[in-house]
Design a protein around this motif. Structure first.
Motif, PDB file in Angstrom:
ATOM      1  N   LEU A 123      39.592  41.639  37.410  1.00 39.77           N
ATOM      2  CA  LEU A 123      40.522  42.649  36.916  1.00 39.77           C
ATOM      3  C   LEU A 123      39.756  43.790  36.256  1.00 39.77           C
ATOM      4  O   LEU A 123      40.145  44.950  36.341  1.00 39.77           O
ATOM      5  CB  LEU A 123      41.518  42.021  35.929  1.00 39.77           C
ATOM      6  N   ARG A 124      38.627  43.460  35.640  1.00 33.78           N
ATOM      7  CA  ARG A 124      37.860  44.517  34.992  1.00 33.78           C
ATOM      8  C   ARG A 124      37.392  45.536  36.047  1.00 33.78           C
ATOM      9  O   ARG A 124      37.503  46.731  35.863  1.00 33.78           O
ATOM     10  CB  ARG A 124      36.647  43.933  34.248  1.00 33.78           C
ATOM     11  N   ARG A 125      36.904  44.987  37.148  1.00 32.49           N
ATOM     12  CA  ARG A 125      36.429  45.894  38.185  1.00 32.49           C
ATOM     13  C   ARG A 125      37.587  46.730  38.733  1.00 32.49           C
ATOM     14  O   ARG A 125      37.481  47.938  38.922  1.00 32.49           O
ATOM     15  CB  ARG A 125      35.787  45.075  39.309  1.00 32.49           C
ATOM     16  N   LEU A 126      38.710  46.077  38.998  1.00 31.00           N
ATOM     17  CA  LEU A 126      39.822  46.773  39.642  1.00 31.00           C
ATOM     18  C   LEU A 126      40.490  47.760  38.688  1.00 31.00           C
ATOM     19  O   LEU A 126      40.742  48.915  39.058  1.00 31.00           O
ATOM     20  CB  LEU A 126      40.851  45.749  40.143  1.00 31.00           C
ATOM     21  N   VAL A 127      40.755  47.296  37.496  1.00 24.37           N
ATOM     22  CA  VAL A 127      41.538  48.133  36.583  1.00 24.37           C
ATOM     23  C   VAL A 127      40.669  49.199  35.918  1.00 24.37           C
ATOM     24  O   VAL A 127      41.041  50.364  35.847  1.00 24.37           O
ATOM     25  CB  VAL A 127      42.229  47.266  35.509  1.00 24.37           C
ATOM     26  N   PHE A 128      39.484  48.774  35.465  1.00 19.84           N
ATOM     27  CA  PHE A 128      38.693  49.727  34.679  1.00 19.84           C
ATOM     28  C   PHE A 128      37.706  50.516  35.523  1.00 19.84           C
ATOM     29  O   PHE A 128      37.577  51.727  35.367  1.00 19.84           O
ATOM     30  CB  PHE A 128      37.993  49.000  33.529  1.00 19.84           C
ATOM     31  N   GLU A 129      36.985  49.837  36.453  1.00 23.43           N
ATOM     32  CA  GLU A 129      36.004  50.591  37.228  1.00 23.43           C
ATOM     33  C   GLU A 129      36.696  51.450  38.288  1.00 23.43           C
ATOM     34  O   GLU A 129      36.541  52.667  38.338  1.00 23.43           O
ATOM     35  CB  GLU A 129      35.009  49.644  37.892  1.00 23.43           C
ATOM     36  N   LEU A 130      37.488  50.810  39.141  1.00 24.42           N
ATOM     37  CA  LEU A 130      38.103  51.553  40.240  1.00 24.42           C
ATOM     38  C   LEU A 130      39.359  52.282  39.782  1.00 24.42           C
ATOM     39  O   LEU A 130      39.624  53.403  40.198  1.00 24.42           O
ATOM     40  CB  LEU A 130      38.422  50.602  41.400  1.00 24.42           C
ATOM     41  N   GLY A 131      40.098  51.632  38.919  1.00 25.28           N
ATOM     42  CA  GLY A 131      41.355  52.233  38.487  1.00 25.28           C
ATOM     43  C   GLY A 131      41.180  53.228  37.350  1.00 25.28           C
ATOM     44  O   GLY A 131      42.133  53.917  36.987  1.00 25.28           O
ATOM     45  N   ILE A 148      51.807  36.475  39.175  1.00 25.86           N
ATOM     46  CA  ILE A 148      51.632  35.940  37.836  1.00 25.86           C
ATOM     47  C   ILE A 148      51.437  37.090  36.854  1.00 25.86           C
ATOM     48  O   ILE A 148      51.112  38.206  37.248  1.00 25.86           O
ATOM     49  CB  ILE A 148      50.429  34.975  37.777  1.00 25.86           C
ATOM     50  N   VAL A 149      51.634  36.810  35.583  1.00 26.70           N
ATOM     51  CA  VAL A 149      51.421  37.808  34.530  1.00 26.70           C
ATOM     52  C   VAL A 149      50.330  37.284  33.618  1.00 26.70           C
ATOM     53  O   VAL A 149      50.453  36.178  33.079  1.00 26.70           O
ATOM     54  CB  VAL A 149      52.723  38.039  33.732  1.00 26.70           C
ATOM     55  N   VAL A 150      49.236  38.053  33.495  1.00 23.39           N
ATOM     56  CA  VAL A 150      48.120  37.553  32.698  1.00 23.39           C
ATOM     57  C   VAL A 150      47.768  38.548  31.588  1.00 23.39           C
ATOM     58  O   VAL A 150      48.100  39.730  31.651  1.00 23.39           O
ATOM     59  CB  VAL A 150      46.864  37.269  33.564  1.00 23.39           C
ATOM     60  N   SER A 151      47.045  38.018  30.633  1.00 22.75           N
ATOM     61  CA  SER A 151      46.659  38.807  29.471  1.00 22.75           C
ATOM     62  C   SER A 151      45.260  39.389  29.689  1.00 22.75           C
ATOM     63  O   SER A 151      44.548  38.988  30.614  1.00 22.75           O
ATOM     64  CB  SER A 151      46.656  37.901  28.241  1.00 22.75           C
ATOM     65  N   PRO A 152      44.845  40.316  28.861  1.00 21.38           N
ATOM     66  CA  PRO A 152      43.513  40.913  29.008  1.00 21.38           C
ATOM     67  C   PRO A 152      42.403  39.876  28.924  1.00 21.38           C
ATOM     68  O   PRO A 152      41.276  40.143  29.344  1.00 21.38           O
ATOM     69  CB  PRO A 152      43.433  41.894  27.836  1.00 21.38           C
ATOM     70  N   GLY A 153      42.700  38.704  28.430  1.00 20.95           N
ATOM     71  CA  GLY A 153      41.692  37.644  28.371  1.00 20.95           C
ATOM     72  C   GLY A 153      41.166  37.249  29.737  1.00 20.95           C
ATOM     73  O   GLY A 153      40.131  36.597  29.859  1.00 20.95           O
ATOM     74  N   ARG A 154      41.873  37.630  30.789  1.00 22.58           N
ATOM     75  CA  ARG A 154      41.466  37.260  32.148  1.00 22.58           C
ATOM     76  C   ARG A 154      40.663  38.335  32.858  1.00 22.58           C
ATOM     77  O   ARG A 154      40.441  38.238  34.057  1.00 22.58           O
ATOM     78  CB  ARG A 154      42.722  36.982  32.984  1.00 22.58           C
ATOM     79  N   LEU A 155      40.252  39.364  32.108  1.00 25.68           N
ATOM     80  CA  LEU A 155      39.611  40.504  32.764  1.00 25.68           C
ATOM     81  C   LEU A 155      38.392  40.133  33.592  1.00 25.68           C
ATOM     82  O   LEU A 155      38.113  40.747  34.607  1.00 25.68           O
ATOM     83  CB  LEU A 155      39.186  41.535  31.705  1.00 25.68           C
ATOM     84  N   ASP A 156      37.668  39.114  33.164  1.00 29.73           N
ATOM     85  CA  ASP A 156      36.423  38.804  33.877  1.00 29.73           C
ATOM     86  C   ASP A 156      36.523  37.538  34.712  1.00 29.73           C
ATOM     87  O   ASP A 156      35.525  37.074  35.250  1.00 29.73           O
ATOM     88  CB  ASP A 156      35.271  38.705  32.863  1.00 29.73           C
ATOM     89  N   THR A 157      37.708  36.981  34.815  1.00 32.16           N
ATOM     90  CA  THR A 157      37.878  35.793  35.668  1.00 32.16           C
ATOM     91  C   THR A 157      37.944  36.253  37.127  1.00 32.16           C
ATOM     92  O   THR A 157      38.716  37.150  37.448  1.00 32.16           O
ATOM     93  CB  THR A 157      39.199  35.087  35.321  1.00 32.16           C
ATOM     94  N   PRO A 158      37.126  35.681  37.989  1.00 29.61           N
ATOM     95  CA  PRO A 158      37.177  36.116  39.394  1.00 29.61           C
ATOM     96  C   PRO A 158      38.570  35.856  39.980  1.00 29.61           C
ATOM     97  O   PRO A 158      39.192  34.823  39.688  1.00 29.61           O
ATOM     98  CB  PRO A 158      36.132  35.242  40.082  1.00 29.61           C
ATOM     99  N   LEU A 159      39.040  36.812  40.784  1.00 28.12           N
ATOM    100  CA  LEU A 159      40.332  36.643  41.440  1.00 28.12           C
ATOM    101  C   LEU A 159      40.124  35.736  42.649  1.00 28.12           C
ATOM    102  O   LEU A 159      39.899  36.194  43.768  1.00 28.12           O
ATOM    103  CB  LEU A 159      40.885  38.002  41.869  1.00 28.12           C
ATOM    104  N   GLU A 160      40.174  34.462  42.393  1.00 23.33           N
ATOM    105  CA  GLU A 160      39.937  33.483  43.445  1.00 23.33           C
ATOM    106  C   GLU A 160      40.944  32.369  43.328  1.00 23.33           C
ATOM    107  O   GLU A 160      41.334  31.994  42.219  1.00 23.33           O
ATOM    108  CB  GLU A 160      38.520  32.887  43.309  1.00 23.33           C
ATOM    109  N   ARG A 161      41.354  31.864  44.465  1.00 27.00           N
ATOM    110  CA  ARG A 161      42.243  30.724  44.438  1.00 27.00           C
ATOM    111  C   ARG A 161      41.429  29.476  44.180  1.00 27.00           C
ATOM    112  O   ARG A 161      40.274  29.424  44.579  1.00 27.00           O
ATOM    113  CB  ARG A 161      42.968  30.602  45.785  1.00 27.00           C
ATOM    114  N   PRO A 162      41.925  28.468  43.546  1.00 23.19           N
ATOM    115  CA  PRO A 162      43.275  28.427  43.005  1.00 23.19           C
ATOM    116  C   PRO A 162      43.348  28.900  41.550  1.00 23.19           C
ATOM    117  O   PRO A 162      44.435  28.995  41.010  1.00 23.19           O
ATOM    118  CB  PRO A 162      43.619  26.927  43.077  1.00 23.19           C
TER     119      PRO A 162
END
Lengths: 732, 909
Positions: A576-584, A604-618
């Motif tokens: 999310l950091r890359r998508l929201v802050f770098e690209l967005g 899903i709805v997540v908090s800023p605490g997830r900014l560095d969690t890779p967007l990967e399943r599951p």
């Protein structure tokens, strides 16, 4: 099927001639809109849409006429007509104004716009002005989230318009759309079985090259998003300006390259010079672009030059904050070609992977290549694509169908529309490759009922491909025959579920089928069928063409409060950091990030605490790839309520947990958040999500509680009312 | 290959393809399964049959979970029970308890088992009960939206009267335009009511305990559907019968009459005791007195006697009657109502093929690529066959409907051929010419299986489609297209199906021949997926003929040849007469000439079904002795000298044979009321008494029961030789020919050859369209036919309250243009007058009939009946009256504007 001939019900029997007219008076004949449809149930939805296009709405008499034509019982037609949200059973005003109330538009003032328009028109949402001129409605999503907030006037999108601009648009004749389509080129297709597929393709390419003019080409990003930001005006103004300059350049309708936030974007393609991407070329800045083309450097325009060094006053693409930081494979040509133009497609090597595969003659090799690359379904379920093809190949029955799900009805998700609007020939090539691999001979491209731009461009691409022998009984002269038919939905999020989509194809209410049997065994019209999402299919030619990395990159739609909304394509691991802050570009408001909706109402709805969690399943599934970033001014409970209410409304009604459970969760949430809840409501909101999730028939119901469940876990403070011992007392 | 799984630790064996729910049910475990109709594919909607599977996450619904070998399933784990209970709670919360709603049946039981005393939420929606249909209600406050009813309506019956409307929690069951059930095309078939798991759709009947259920055969039309009748603890039949999915003729489908129409057995005016007319009045009598009086009168008139057997009674009853005539009365004067419906079909088929039966089976309609339905309104007369037609269309078969009236099937048809009444020969001959000219005929078949081709070919040479267009009014391209589709269907074969629109004409036999020639020319018979089918009207019209109740043939259509007579003499002890007897129309005429002085009329009401009723009444009034045996004192019984009260279908054992030659069991569910007795018993008693008076040895009429009668018949009729009651009880219905006990029965006739050897082309030409055509005095053409809600003359159906409510008044269908000229509005009283009589009815404005034509059903309602008007002109060879065409005028009776005036019929004798 041939149209049935029925004798006239009133005949020329020996009666007074003035007394032979029919006793039943129907307002205007529907013969013309209905004549093109075979008298078969499968055409029910298209026939209803055609009649609605003619009438503006569907009266009971109209429904009865369609029922008779399609030979479907009237009550079943009524059941279908009341099921699809886009079908209107009540008259509406001359002009239709729809204000988007989806989460990204809400975050950008959509509801305020709705209120203001309501005030100006003197009606509430859902109402029609007393003079019958304007109907005002709230829309769940207009699917151009990159230019939120959006208002739609007679099916034309406007980005962040003023109230006056909307009222002015209502003065125009309804449905006046800018005609931007280019004429179809004519190819001389040689018949006979000589030569390889690649040879035939190269011959087509040679014709395209011969036709290509030498001068510069200016492609205006007239995707839905661009048009909402005035790209149509830019196009017209640019033509006038260039004609005045006597510049021998073509000004053409292109597509959005993903930079929705920078619309209108103009791509400048000049022989022997680097491509230029020029941002924010509104009609009033056409002069600046003309200066740029004239060689000036102080034009004041931003953008990028697709070169090592700065060109024409634009920095190299490598340092562009958005374009320079992606791994663009699916999106590589977006904006740089005229989407439906087969000449452009051929000059960009489209259909080459197909031709080579057909020449090699081994469908299995396509399956293996896609399997090895690990391509998974991008509709949100991430099922291995090639596994479906193998199943279909094995299954008994003919013909076999390959269906592309371009329904994209999930609010906040707009990436498939970009694929269809920007590069429809690559989508077709993907369909051809996958269908051939799966043993299918009939293709259906199912496009959302409101995605007119996608449908127009895909239809034009299909027509051109057919004219050039890329579709039809002998694709590129091979033994492979494939026909593509475009079908339109009529709304309904549940159409994202593949068996519900099949039901709608067959002229029924969009209600999922129990599985098994799975569609690969019993699908469209009971035949083996593969259903893949648009993004999935678009990746296939890239993978088969030798770049398996396309199986891993993912399109993300950035929206909400991000500074640079649009579509980006990145390779894993995305965060999310890359998508929201770098690209967005971070949040436009400058406020801290409050929450991110990943996916739409099924997400899903997540908090800023997830900014560095890779967007990967599951662990953190990217879902359908919608990223709606919201600043801390937004109420998470309100967001969850919006998503939950959408799920409750979009429940098809078939299975009890989803139909009843979503309504009860909403009921309980409303009471609890209003402070009037009971302990029973609190218990319900803790227990029902699990019940709905595990007991529902299809993915819609199974995912419906996700937003609530994740938000409750991620934002304990916002949902404190769920934990209090006595909900009503705690809130008072 | 079988699968082995364990459910809650208990092993169970299953066939390949079974679901986990099948396994659960095989063990008899009480798992809720609200949306699963036991005989339909799973819907997966209610989500209450959730289970746990060892080694698998989640709680799948067992109804669509395939059983796998070695699978271990639990239905009773605490987690799955918790989730299931929550789903049941959500479901129960949709409903409102209330009067008439009971305990919500399957849902109530499931909730009770899961300890759910009360729902957690109040209902989200409330609505009023829809009581607009006569037999059942739709109560949405008891509906759980499981979808079973709409599947029953849309997928089983293919009617589509009800549908799920809307979506989300606002979804509901409803009809077009959100109106009442009665406003819809609902035919009250009750398929939805039978499958509803909660009682949201429930019969209008006070619930009662059911003491027994008996599977039997529907007593109405010739389709022969299986029904299960239930007996309430008060001894009456329950209002609603259940369907029988394993019945191969009906496959679980029923129409309104089979489902709800059996209550007539309890009619208050059932005759419970024998009656003898004394000084012009009916007097109750003992069986001995009545039988003696009847025997006396019949014996007295030996040689001037005729019997009318009943196509409603059993095979055994029919066999007894014809044997009575041939053995005791020494006459072949025995006939039944087939004379009035399909005698031209039988006549023509016997000439062309040597067999008068439907060549194929119902299942062939669904395998065919083209259905050519001529003069048959199956939706009204054979509703369950109409379902098969609709299924065929849904599968992609071409449907060609030929009918002057716009019948329901026209809405499904690819071509509707609207020929002028009486011009059928021209139509079919022109189709034949197209097939010949365009080389669409089957040369090998014609060469190998037929005779008389060349001569016949010359006879159709002049029938160009253009000529046919002028004669029939059907556009030539439609004739050509229909010919193409019939001769070369898109797949499989073509079925030719016809009804009384073909036969009830003065040229009925010619019509039938013209049709049969098409089948012979194209070889569209003798294989699965094709065939020729006259749709039979009454439940046992096939069996009644099979049993020998026809004057032209002995049982089994055996001719009066010496060898056959020897065989029957050996069996019966008496040689049957060798001369053919009188057909019913001749018997009626014979009453006037003195040729017939006594009649034995069993289960028939000729004074409603004969044409020109005033004439018929006059004829029967001449009789010296009229013995009527029936349930009710109907129009014919009013003239009788002796009335013998018979048992109804539900009160006796026996068999019916349906239109596809399937012999099926009829079973005793109730004891006959009062002193009513089974027909076969009465006939046997009568036979003994007449025989005694004639000095004959009264033997051969001492059967212990119907099973033995059937055995005797089977021993004499080769094609029934392998059938017995015991075998039918064991195996279900069997299609004849079934010559031996190990023969499986026969689906397709004429596969290798015809009974007469080769199929014979018979040249026929278009004659005058009808005996009586409109003229200035009688400017309208009257067409008659049947109604879904009534059966034949209505003697039975008028005694079922709900049916009468659905069609209470005689409707005169008239084109709106004609109505305008006559200043008639919908529901206005009208009088229809012919040269023979008149009737009063209510105008029904519809463009289903052509301008200049009117349609009146031949049911008798409110004392008016179409057969007061019809012409007794008949087809010369089959002797069938021309019910379908006569000239009439339409008047407005004085003061007949308001809709409430009583309606009556009068003679103009």
């Amino acid at each position: 099927m041939a149209a049935a001939r029925h004798p006239e019900t009133t005949t020329s029997h020996e009666t007074d001639s003035h007394e032979t007219e029919s006793p039943v008076v129907t307002p205007g004949s529907l013969d013309r809109p209905l004549a093109s449809f075979p008298r078969d149930r499968t055409w029910l939805l298209p026939a209803l849409q055609a009649v609605q296009a003619e009438r503006g709405w569907l009266s009971l008499a109209d429904l009865a006429a369609v029922a008779a034509h399609c030979r479907v019982p009237k009550s079943e037609v009524y059941g279908v007509a009341t099921h699809y949200p886009e079908l209107r059973l009540a008259p509406r005003g001359q002009h239709l104004v729809r204000v988007c109330a989806g989460v990204p538009c809400r975050a950008n003032g959509g509801l305020g716009l709705l209120d203001a328009l309501g005030g100006a028109l003197g009606v509430l949402a859902g109402g029609t002005t007393a003079d019958g001129r304007v109907t005002l409605e709230a829309a769940d999503c207009c699917f151009v989230c990159g230019v939120a907030p959006v208002v739609e006037v007679d099916h034309q999108y406007l980005s962040g318009p003023s109230v006056d601009a909307v009222l002015a648009a209502c003065q125009d004749a309804p449905g006046a759309a800018a005609e931007l389509a280019i004429p179809h080129p004519i190819f001389s297709v040689r018949d006979g079985a000589t030569g390889t597929c690649l040879g035939r393709l190269e011959a087509l390419g040679a014709q395209a090259r011969a036709r290509r003019r030498a001068g510069p080409r200016l492609l205006v990003g007239t995707g839905s998003c661009g048009l909402a930001r005035g790209a149509g005006e830019t196009l017209r103004a640019l033509r006038v300006a260039l004609a005045r300059m006597s510049l021998d350049a073509e000004v053409l309708a292109g597509a959005c390259n993903g930079l929705c936030h920078a619309a209108p974007v103009v791509e400048v393609l000049r022989p022997g010079a680097p491509r230029l991407t020029v941002e924010r070329v509104t009609a009033d800045r056409v002069g600046a672009l003309a200066r740029l083309l004239d060689g000036a450097i102080d034009h004041g325009l931003s953008g990028a030059a697709w070169s090592e060094t700065a060109t024409a006053g634009l920095p190299p693409v490598a340092i562009h904050p958005v374009l320079g930081r992606q791994e663009r494979l699916l999106a590589e040509r977006w904006g740089a070609l005229v989407p439906e133009d087969l000449d452009d497609a051929l000059l960009a090597d489209t259909y080459a992977a197909l031709a080579r595969a057909l020449d090699a003659g081994d469908p299995r090799a396509v399956v293996d290549a896609v399997k090895a690359a690990g391509l998974q379904g991008r509709g949100g379920a991430y099922f291995p694509a090639a596994v479906k093809w193998e199943g279909c190949r094995r299954a008994v029955g003919a013909p076999k169908y390959f269906v592309v799900n371009g329904e994209e009805g999930e609010p906040g998700i707009f990436k498939d529309r970009h694929v269809m609007e920007a590069d429809p020939h690559r989508l077709l090539e993907g369909m051809l490759l996958a269908a051939w691999a799966a043993g299918a001979t009939r293709g259906i491209l199912y496009i959302h009922g409101e995605a007119n731009r996608s449908a127009e461009r895909c239809a034009a691409a299909v027509a051109q491909a057919r004219a050039a022998g890329l579709l039809g009984p002998r694709v590129l002269g091979s033994d492979f025959g494939f026909e593509v038919e475009i079908r339109r939905g009529a709304g309904g999020f549940v159409l994202g579920e593949e068996s519900a989509l099949l039901e709608s194809l067959e002229g029924r209410r969009a209600m999922p089928r129990p599985k098994p049997p799975f569609p690969v065994d019993v699908g469209a019209y009971g035949k083996p069928t593969v259903i893949n999402n648009v993004e999935t299919v678009a990746a296939i030619p890239v993978i088969v063409g030798g770049r398996p990395a396309a199986a891993a990159t993912k399109l993300y739609g950035l929206s909400g409060h991000v500074a640079r909304p649009g579509i980006v394509e990145v390779a894993p691991p995305a965060t999310l950091r890359r998508l929201v802050f770098e690209l967005g570009g971070g949040l436009a408001s400058g406020r801290p990030l409050g929450a991110v909706v990943i996916g739409g109402p099924s997400g899903i709805v997540v908090s800023p605490g997830r900014l560095d969690t890779p967007l990967e399943r599951p662990t953190l599934s990217p879902g359908t790839g919608g990223i709606t970033a919201l600043d801390d001014s937004v109420s998470v409970v309100d967001v969850v309520r919006t998503l939950l209410a959408f799920n409750a409304q979009e429940s098809c009604g078939k299975c009890t947990p989803c139909r009843e459970g979503t309504a009860r969760m909403l009921e309980a949430l409303d009471r609890l958040s209003a402070g009037t809840g009971t302990p029973a409501d609190r218990d319900a909101l803790r227990e029902l999500p699990e019940v709905v999730q595990v007991a529902s028939l299809c993915g819609l119901g199974q995912a419906a509680p996700l937003a609530l469940q994740t938000a409750v876990a991620e934002f304990p403070g916002a949902f404190a009312f769920l934990r209090s011992r006595d909900a009503s007392r705690a809130s008072s | 290959m079988t699968l082995s799984v364990t459910i809650d630790g208990r092993p169970v064996e299953l066939p390949e393809g079974a679901t986990v729910l099948d396994a659960v049910n095989r063990l008899g475990l009480a798992l809720p399964q609200l949306c699963k109709d036991p005989d339909r594919p799973p819907l997966g909607a209610c989500r209450t049959c959730l289970v746990e599977v060892e080694g698998q996450r989640g709680f799948p619904a067992s109804c669509h979970l395939p059983a796998r070998n070695g699978m271990a399933v639990r239905t009773d784990g605490p987690e799955v029970v918790r989730i299931r209970r929550a789903v049941l709670d959500l479901t129960r919360s949709m409903l409102t308890s209330g009067e008439g709603r009971g305990g919500f049946e399957q849902l109530g039981e499931a909730c009770a088992r899961h300890g759910l005393a009360a729902p957690s939420w109040g209902p989200l929606h409330r609505s009023a009960v829809d009581e607009s249909q006569s037999f059942f209600v739709l109560d949405r406050d008891a509906c759980i939206l499981c979808g079973r009813c709409t599947a029953a309506c849309g997928d089983v019956q293919l009617i589509g009267a009800i549908s799920l409307l809307g979506r989300g929690h606002a979804e509901k069951v409803g009809v077009f335009g959100d109106g009442t059930m009665a406003s819809s095309i609902c035919t009250s078939c009750g398929q939805c009511v039978a499958t509803c798991p909660t009682g949201a759709l429930r019969p209008k009947e006070t619930p009662a305990r059911i003491t027994k259920r008996v599977e039997t055969t529907c007593p109405y039309c010739g389709v022969g559907c299986g029904i299960v009748s239930a007996v309430r603890e008060d001894g009456r039949l329950a209002l609603m019968a259940d369907d029988v999915p394993r019945n191969r003729s009906s496959e679980g489908m029923l129409c309104v009459k089979g489902r709800f129409g059996t209550g007539f057995v309890h009619a208050r005016d059932r005759v419970l005791h024998p009656l003898v007319r004394r000084s012009g009045r009916w007097a109750p009598a003992s069986w001995d007195e009545a039988l003696d009086a009847a025997a006396e009168g019949l014996a007295r008139n030996r040689g001037r006697f005729g019997a009318l057997a009943s196509a409603k009674a059993t095979n055994e009853d029919g066999y007894a009657i014809q044997k009575f005539c041939r053995v005791v009365m020494d006459t072949n004067n025995v006939d039944h109502c087939t004379r009035l419906c399909h005698s031209p079909s039988v006549e023509a088929m016997l000439v062309s093929m040597g067999s008068g039966a439907t060549s194929n089976s119902y299942v062939d309609y669904e395998e065919a690529g083209c259905l050519f339905v001529v003069g048959a309104d199956a939706s009204e007369n054979h509703p369950v066959i109409a379902i098969r037609f609709r299924r065929a269309v849904a599968r992609g078969a071409r449907l060609v409907v030929a009918n002057p009236k716009r019948i329901d099937l026209c809405d499904y048809a690819d071509i509707w051929i609207r020929q002028r009444p009486g011009t059928d020969v021209a139509l079919f001959n022109a189709m034949a010419k197209v097939i010949l000219d365009e080389g669409l005929w089957d040369r090998d078949w014609v060469a190998g299986r037929t005779e008389g081709f060349e001569a016949w070919r010359a006879s159709v040479e002049s029938y160009t489609p253009e000529l046919a267009e002028r004669l029939t009014g059907v556009p030539a391209p439609d004739i050509v297209q229909a010919a193409h589709w019939y001769a070369r269907p898109p797949f499989s074969g073509s079925c030719l199906i016809w009804g009384m629109g073909i036969t009830q004409h003065t040229n009925g036999t010619a019509n039938a021949h013209a049709l049969l020639n098409l089948a012979l020319l194209t070889g569209q018979l003798g294989r699965p997926g094709n065939g020729i089918s006259p749709l039979r009207g009454q439940n046992n019209v096939q069996g009644c003929g099979d049993a020998g109740c026809i004057p032209t043939n002995l049982p089994g259509y055996q001719t009066y040849g010496a060898a056959t007579l020897d065989k029957f003499e050996a069996a019966w002890g008496v040689r049957p007469p060798a001369q053919p007897g009188l057909v019913v129309t001749d018997m009626v005429e014979g009453c006037l000439t003195g040729q017939v002085r006594a009649m034995y009329v069993v289960g028939e009401n000729p004074l409603l079904s004969e044409p020109d009723l005033h004439h018929a009444r006059k004829a029967l009034g001449q009789l010296d002795c009229l013995v009527v045996q029936d349930l009710f004192l109907h129009e014919t019984a009013e003239l009788a000298h002796v009335f013998l009260p018979a048992a109804a279908f539900a009160e006796k054992e026996g068999t019916f044979t349906n239109s596809e030659r399937r012999v099926q069991r009829v079973r005793r569910i109730l004891e006959p009321p009062g002193e009513a007795r089974p027909d076969w018993w009465i006939t046997a008693e009568l036979a003994r008494r007449v025989a005694r008076r004639r000095g004959l040895e009264p033997r051969g009429f001492d059967w212990p029961g119907p099973a033995e009668i059937f055995d005797e018949m089977a021993s004499l009729v080769p094609f029934l030789g392998g059938i017995s009651h015991a075998r039918l009880d064991r195996e279900g219905g069997l299609q004849w020919p079934c010559p031996t006990p190990d023969h499986p029965g026969t689906r397709v006739l004429h596969a290798a050859s015809f009974p007469r050897g080769r199929g014979r082309f018979v040249a026929v030409t278009q004659g005058e369209p009808a005996a009586e055509l409109p003229d200035p005095d009688y400017p309208f053409l009257l067409n008659t036919g049947r109604l879904l809600y009534h059966w034949h003359g209505g003697t039975i159906t008028r005694r079922v309250g709900g049916l009468l409510e659905l069609a209470p008044r005689l409707q005169v269908a008239i084109h709106p243009a004609d109505a305008r000229r006559l200043h008639l509005r919908e529901g206005d009283l009208v009088r229809v007058v012919s040269r023979r009589g008149e009737l009063d009815g209510r105008a029904h404005l519809t463009d289903a009939v052509r301008a200049g034509e009117i349609f009146v059903p031949f049911v008798k309602l409110a004392d008016s009946a179409a057969n007061f008007l019809t012409n007794s002109a008949f087809d010369p060879s089959a002797k069938i009256p021309e019910y379908k065409v006569c000239a009439v005028r339409v008047e407005r009776p004085l003061g007949g504007t308001e809709a409430e005036r009583p309606v009556g019929g009068r003679g103009r004798a």
